[in-house]
Design a protein around this motif. Structure first.
Motif, PDB file in Angstrom:
ATOM      1  N   ALA A 129      25.736  -0.184  62.567  1.00 19.25           N
ATOM      2  CA  ALA A 129      26.568   0.903  62.061  1.00 19.25           C
ATOM      3  C   ALA A 129      26.268   1.168  60.594  1.00 19.25           C
ATOM      4  CB  ALA A 129      28.044   0.552  62.252  1.00 19.25           C
ATOM      5  N   GLN A 154      23.522   0.306  59.150  1.00 25.09           N
ATOM      6  CA  GLN A 154      22.072   0.372  58.996  1.00 25.09           C
ATOM      7  C   GLN A 154      21.600  -0.617  57.943  1.00 25.09           C
ATOM      8  OE1 GLN A 154      20.861   4.429  58.576  1.00 25.09           O
ATOM      9  NE2 GLN A 154      21.525   4.867  60.650  1.00 25.09           N
ATOM     10  N   SER A 201      31.942   4.441  55.356  1.00 23.94           N
ATOM     11  CA  SER A 201      33.066   5.372  55.527  1.00 23.94           C
ATOM     12  C   SER A 201      32.605   6.626  56.243  1.00 23.94           C
ATOM     13  CB  SER A 201      33.624   5.731  54.152  1.00 23.94           C
ATOM     14  OG  SER A 201      34.154   7.020  54.183  1.00 23.94           O
ATOM     15  N   GLY A 202      33.325   6.981  57.241  1.00 26.39           N
ATOM     16  CA  GLY A 202      32.917   8.092  58.098  1.00 26.39           C
ATOM     17  C   GLY A 202      32.640   9.364  57.323  1.00 26.39           C
ATOM     18  N   SER A 203      33.510   9.729  56.400  1.00 26.05           N
ATOM     19  CA  SER A 203      33.322  11.023  55.762  1.00 26.05           C
ATOM     20  C   SER A 203      32.144  10.991  54.807  1.00 26.05           C
ATOM     21  CB  SER A 203      34.598  11.434  55.042  1.00 26.05           C
ATOM     22  OG  SER A 203      35.190  10.315  54.443  1.00 26.05           O
ATOM     23  N   LEU A 241      29.532   9.053  55.209  1.00 26.78           N
ATOM     24  CA  LEU A 241      28.267   8.861  55.915  1.00 26.78           C
ATOM     25  C   LEU A 241      27.603  10.169  56.255  1.00 26.78           C
ATOM     26  CD1 LEU A 241      29.021   5.869  58.193  1.00 26.78           C
ATOM     27  CD2 LEU A 241      27.039   6.147  56.733  1.00 26.78           C
ATOM     28  N   SER A 242      28.353  11.265  56.183  1.00 22.87           N
ATOM     29  CA  SER A 242      27.726  12.546  56.511  1.00 22.87           C
ATOM     30  C   SER A 242      26.883  13.051  55.360  1.00 22.87           C
ATOM     31  CB  SER A 242      28.807  13.559  56.837  1.00 22.87           C
ATOM     32  OG  SER A 242      29.695  13.647  55.750  1.00 22.87           O
ATOM     33  N   LEU A 251      23.084  13.620  55.606  1.00 25.55           N
ATOM     34  CA  LEU A 251      22.708  14.784  56.399  1.00 25.55           C
ATOM     35  C   LEU A 251      22.759  16.049  55.558  1.00 25.55           C
ATOM     36  CD1 LEU A 251      24.358  14.351  59.862  1.00 25.55           C
ATOM     37  CD2 LEU A 251      21.937  14.321  59.266  1.00 25.55           C
ATOM     38  N   PHE A 252      23.804  16.141  54.795  1.00 24.52           N
ATOM     39  CA  PHE A 252      23.961  17.367  54.011  1.00 24.52           C
ATOM     40  C   PHE A 252      22.920  17.440  52.916  1.00 24.52           C
ATOM     41  CE2 PHE A 252      27.687  17.583  56.402  1.00 24.52           C
ATOM     42  CZ  PHE A 252      27.939  18.922  56.520  1.00 24.52           C
ATOM     43  N   GLY A 274      16.110  12.198  63.083  1.00 23.98           N
ATOM     44  CA  GLY A 274      17.486  12.422  63.571  1.00 23.98           C
ATOM     45  C   GLY A 274      17.827  11.527  64.746  1.00 23.98           C
ATOM     46  N   ARG A 309      21.906   9.672  65.574  1.00 26.62           N
ATOM     47  CA  ARG A 309      22.938  10.184  66.472  1.00 26.62           C
ATOM     48  C   ARG A 309      23.894   9.094  66.986  1.00 26.62           C
ATOM     49  NH1 ARG A 309      26.067  11.231  69.089  1.00 26.62           N
ATOM     50  NH2 ARG A 309      26.685  13.000  70.361  1.00 26.62           N
ATOM     51  N   PRO A 310      23.350   8.075  67.588  1.00 25.68           N
ATOM     52  CA  PRO A 310      24.311   7.185  68.248  1.00 25.68           C
ATOM     53  C   PRO A 310      24.580   5.938  67.440  1.00 25.68           C
ATOM     54  CG  PRO A 310      22.126   7.031  69.211  1.00 25.68           C
ATOM     55  CD  PRO A 310      21.984   7.696  67.911  1.00 25.68           C
ATOM     56  N   HIS A 311      25.844   5.677  67.163  1.00 28.09           N
ATOM     57  CA  HIS A 311      26.224   4.382  66.569  1.00 28.09           C
ATOM     58  C   HIS A 311      27.457   3.875  67.237  1.00 28.09           C
ATOM     59  CE1 HIS A 311      23.244   4.908  63.497  1.00 28.09           C
ATOM     60  NE2 HIS A 311      23.650   6.134  63.400  1.00 28.09           N
TER      61      HIS A 311
END
Lengths: 460, 460
Positions: free
Chosen positions: B236, B238, B430-432, B434-435, B438-439, B454, B458-460
């Motif tokens: 999760a 990485q 932290s979920g928010s 971790l994006s 990408l941005f 990519g 995708r999957p974690h």
């Protein structure tokens, strides 16, 4: 010496027994086990009602949270660059809640199996006790019949043979009286004959109820497992309809969990009250149901040095009568056989009967001793108050975990599926293909990406 | 009537017992339980060796797979637009494997607890048998001492009092002889006295070994749980170093799992052989260890109508002697007390002794009956052959699942961490947040994105 290790209330029993109880008017209720008293029933029903209150509260909190999140949030400025905050957290918390729910399911399976073990110990102890009691009846019947047969045939034959010698007839009559004494004393030993309570019936009833309880829990556990797995699948596949269906199912399972929580808590409390001092209650109940004397019940339920064997006198009298028959037969054999050779066959047959009766008598002494039945009682109590109660506490933990996990999931799921993108027919669960949207997104213009917040994409 | 429901070999026992066994030269070995025979030992060791072979094969397969994947793959053309294929599949399969491992751990905990339950049943049955045997010895000792005391004091006093009346002295001497007969017969009933085998010691040894076995399994299960959770965490987050450490730990746990698999399989096979017909083996072993007669051992181990009570004669003789003492005392009381009032106290004391002796005698009859000890034997067998064997099979399933899961994880983990991007200090779990990569990626130029396939995101 001392008795073999019997039943001792466990720490859990003491802990649960010490919790305060109250009736519907919130007056304190003593925690002695009294299921026939109205205020005690009210105390247990209040525990169930508390679980209902918990369900209501958690539903209100979930609704309030969802209304606040969905409706009272300040509208996002159109075209803002930041993704909706907390989307990833929502999915993560949902997954974490479902994993906690899965762990709870594992605990539930363990608890269900422990409870089932405990109850099957109880019913096998009842079956063993039933076997002991019916063997006593059977042995008494068999021995009395055998003695009666000997009195009717061999002793009558001997009396006819010895007609001319009055002292031999007197000895034979003595043996007949002793045999009748033995038969009479033995008949008093079949104390369970005609008792309306059958441990076999109780064991069958207990097993019947337990079978359905076990099945109901297995179905509940499987239902919750399916809900957890399909919700995870729905989140992974971002399938809106699956998540919506699973949200509804989660609601159903939440209600079931709170319901089972209430039942388990009430049962555990009642069981702890029973288990903290079971002897008095079981004694009174058995006395009511069977009408047996308290000396017999005390002997079997307590079985210690302080309680004397209520059959001791009958056993001693039978034993002495058997020894007297033996010495009378010996005397007859010594004195009469030289003169009446025709008596020998009857005398040998009588000695054979005496030997069998003595063997049966020893078996009866063993069966009537409190050791065996008291051990069954101890096994039944340990099954109910140790294994079954422990299993019930595990089931309680499962219900708590699953209520918490499902409430969290219900808070997160609607937010999670609100964040799902409109259905993309090319997206599938295969890891390599799932990356495609991201690559498309990267190569396309900015506005479509607004609808694809990275936040909820990250964790699955 | 029949015996109470005793031990019956379960379907698992039959199934395992029917599996073929072979020694090191692969000659078939009969599946009767004979742990002292070399070829039987070889058959069990061969099962352990098979697990070792399995471990070797799975290590070779993992190594071959990794070498093929890492080294024999055609080099990717630099600047190719497609992401490395299968990256997501690798992570998904790794996660699925770890979840299977976690389910296996749940099964392992259940199996460990079942095995522990079964062994504790065995040791509590041994403790109960020990209690019965020591109570027999104690009762015999106490009764013989009490009778000896009565002979030395009261009967001697009576003989002195009655000196002038020879027929009363003769009756007293008769009672003394009978008391001596009872004492002598009772002494023969303490059959476990001086036997070198102590069930208490066996129970303590069994509990001691079981404690360490239980602890070892709990540690193994916790280790595997930690490996699974930290591997998931590493995937999760990485975190390359965490995944590498967990890969090494997975290898260690894989070896331990195969080791435990071998031990469990060998134990389950041996146990099934023992459990398919335990009576003969236990009878022979007990006879060797205790030197007791086969009539006594047959009586307790079989306890059916076909085997007669080996103590029947002694019990009957004691019983008759006790009845004779009683009638002699009654006669003395009737005839002597009016003439010798000083004898009354001794006579009453003797009757008291006789009553106590009769009570003890009934208790002895109950304890000596095969029912109690045979039930302990049945409980011990059921604990060992039902619960412990079932638990062992669950542990076997755990080991199989964990060996499979860890082998899959070991195949996937090196590929997964090879796909991780170089450590980005700003990335966190932290979920928010971790994006963010990408941005960032979307806003940056194409070449850096090549290093960010990519597929694994995708999957974690």
């Amino acid at each position: 010496m001392g008795a073999p290790p019997g039943y001792r209330p466990s720490a859990w029993v003491h802990l649960l027994h010490q919790l305060p109880r109250a009736d519907f008017q919130l007056r304190p209720v003593p925690s002695g086990f009294a299921p026939q008293e109205q205020e005690y029933q009210q105390a247990l029903l209040l525990v169930v009602a508390l679980a209902g209150l918990g369900l209501g509260l958690s539903l209100i909190l979930i609704a309030a949270y969802l209304i606040r999140v969905c409706c009272c949030r300040p509208p996002e400025p159109p075209g803002s660059k930041s993704p909706p905050p907390g989307g990833g957290c929502v999915t993560w918390s949902c997954i974490a809640a479902l994993l906690v729910g899965c762990a709870g399911i594992g605990i539930g399976f363990y608890g269900n199996s422990e409870t089932s073990d405990g109850v099957s110990q109880l019913s096998s102890a009842l079956l063993h006790a039933n076997h002991t009691l019916s063997t006593i009846d059977h042995l008494v019947l068999e021995t009395v019949e055998r003695l009666g047969e000997a009195v009717r045939t061999e002793l009558t034959t001997l009396e006819e043979v010895f007609t001319q010698r009055t002292e031999l007839v007197a000895a034979t009559r003595g043996a007949r009286r002793q045999a009748e004494t033995v038969a009479q004393q033995l008949q008093g030993l079949a104390f369970w004959q005609g008792v309306p309570l059958s441990p076999l019936q109780v064991a069958e009833d207990v097993s019947f109820v337990e079978e359905y309880r076990w099945l109901a829990y297995v179905l509940l556990l499987l239902l919750e497992l399916l809900v957890c797995l399909f919700t995870l699948l729905g989140l992974a596949k971002q399938s809106k309809w699956l998540v919506i269906v699973m949200t509804v199912m989660s609601l159903v399972v939440l209600v079931l969990s709170w319901g089972s929580l209430g039942l388990e808590a009430a049962t555990a409390l009642g069981l702890s009250d029973f288990c903290s001092s079971p002897d008095t209650y079981v004694l009174n109940l058995t006395q009511e149901e069977t009408g047996l004397g308290s000396d017999i019940l005390n002997y079997y339920f307590l079985c210690n040095q302080a309680v004397s064997n209520p059959f001791q006198q009958r056993l001693t009298l039978s034993q002495r009568a058997l020894a007297n028959i033996h010495s009378q037969l010996q005397g007859l054999e010594r004195e009469a056989v030289p003169q009446f050779p025709s008596a020998q066959k009857s005398l040998l047959s009588l000695e054979e009967t005496l030997n069998v009766t003595e063997g049966n008598f020893h078996q009866l002494v063993a069966l009537l001793h409190c050791r065996s039945l008291h051990k069954d009682y101890g096994t039944a109590l340990r099954g109910l108050c140790e294994d079954a109660l422990e299993g019930l506490l595990f089931l309680l933990l499962f219900s708590l975990l699953s209520a918490g996990a499902l409430a969290t999931a219900l808070c997160s799921l609607p937010r999670a599926w609100a964040l799902f993108p409109p259905r993309n027919p090319s997206a599938s669960c295969s890891g390599s293909r799932l990356s495609e949207p991201l690559f498309h997104a990267r190569l396309e213009a900015a506005p479509p990406l607004r609808s694809l917040p990275g936040c909820w994409r990250r964790p699955h």
